[in-house]
Design an enzyme around this catalytic site. Structure first.
Site, short mmCIF file in Angstrom:
data_model
loop_
_atom_site.label_atom_id
_atom_site.label_comp_id
_atom_site.label_asym_id
_atom_site.label_seq_id
_atom_site.Cartn_x
_atom_site.Cartn_y
_atom_site.Cartn_z
N SER A 25 0.89 -1.03 -0.12
CA SER A 25 -0.10 -0.27 -0.04
C SER A 25 0.71 1.23 -0.08
CB SER A 25 -0.94 0.09 1.20
OG SER A 25 -0.09 -0.15 2.57
N ASP A 119 -0.77 14.89 15.60
CA ASP A 119 0.29 15.61 16.21
C ASP A 119 -0.58 16.83 16.89
OD1 ASP A 119 2.15 13.92 15.36
OD2 ASP A 119 2.45 14.98 13.45
#
Length: 308
Positions: A25, A119
């Site tokens: 992928s 994040d």
């Protein structure tokens, strides 16, 4: 050797090991400019015939690329036969906003989401603060997605060197276990360069009864200096032996590219030799090294693959 998924090498009748095609992928990021858009689609066109299991599109901190991510995913659905996976984070959005995004993806045909905490809004290394009205953790996000649309597959992140903010490995694996219990069916690892780190991590995960595929995330280092700065901020160790292979090549892009392909190909071939049969490539929207590495894994282009 620890249990993996399906062995990449199976015993043949002659007693030798017979290879089978690994599953792959690719990860892309949404383009910011017309030039970047053109480059991305050249990359997609180049890699699509390799018949990846899926392709994922990242989602910027605080949802900063939300519309561009959605536009890229929508175009992949319209113009290719690829199966897109949309990244989605908890950062900077209420639960209602996230639910609406999930609904929009489901409406256009997305059936795979990579669910991440994300994040901190101030960048890696700054304190993380969840939105007061949002999903408070990645496992809550996974549960929210599955509750809303049970037919959406959810992949999550995993950290062979543990998440930089985790107290210890046990706490980090507790987090992974919570995500699996919430409905995640695949984990994709943060970049690593020492395969022993991956296998030791896999032993820890399996010992905790976590049996979903733990797919290694591989990043060819197109620009070593830049990439090292990025991955180390995210908690990845760059071994001295690895860094030494790029010494003196800061101004020699062509040789650096050859070295990067050789090193990454060696890493994935060693993983495959030890039973790993699935790989996720962080492409950085570039096709050349990933295409070469896939070729060395025995993956050949399918001319019938529909691409834009």
């Amino acid at each position: 050797m620890t249990d993996l998924t399906t062995p990449a090498y199976n015993d043949g009748q002659d007693g030798h090991l017979a290879t089978k095609r690994p599953a792959i992928s690719f990860e892309f990021f949404p383009p910011k400019t017309e030039d970047m858009e053109r480059n991305l689609w050249e990359t997609i066109n180049r890699l699509a015939p390799l018949d990846p299991k899926f392709v994922s599109v990242t989602y910027g901190a605080g949802g900063s690329t939300r519309e561009r991510t959605h536009a890229t995913i929508s175009r992949i659905l319209r113009e290719t036969a690829l199966l897109p996976a949309a990244h989605l984070t908890c950062v900077g959005a209420s639960r209602g906003e996230i639910d609406e995004i999930v609904d929009r993806y489901h409406e256009v045909g997305v059936r795979h989401i990579v669910g991440l905490r994300g994040d901190p809004a101030g960048g890696i290394g700054t304190p993380y603060s969840a939105h007061p009205d949002g999903y408070q953790s990645s496992d809550a996000l996974v549960a929210g997605i599955k509750k809303r649309h049970a037919d959406i597959e959810v992949s999550v992140s995993a950290y062979p060197e543990k998440h930089p903010e985790a107290r210890d490995f046990d706490a980090d694996i507790d987090t992974l276990k919570a995500k699996v219990d919430a409905g995640a069916t695949r984990a994709i690892t943060q970049v690593f360069f020492d395969n022993d780190l991956y296998f030791r991590y896999l032993d820890r995960v399996r010992a905790r009864g976590i049996n979903i595929p733990i797919v290694p995330g591989i990043m060819p280092m197109h620009n070593f200096k830049q990439a090292r700065a990025f991955v180390t901020r995210a908690g990845t160790t760059v071994p001295d032996w690895f860094a030494a292979k790029f010494e003196g090549l800061d101004d020699d892009a062509e040789t650096r590219k050859l070295v990067a392909a050789t090193v990454a190909a060696g890493q994935v071939q060693k993983l495959a030799k030890n039973g790993v049969d699935t790989f996720h490539f962080y492409t950085m929207n570039r096709a050349d090294l990933v295409f070469a590495i896939s070729h060395l894994l025995g993956i050949r282009a399918k001319s019938a693959q529909k691409a834009a």
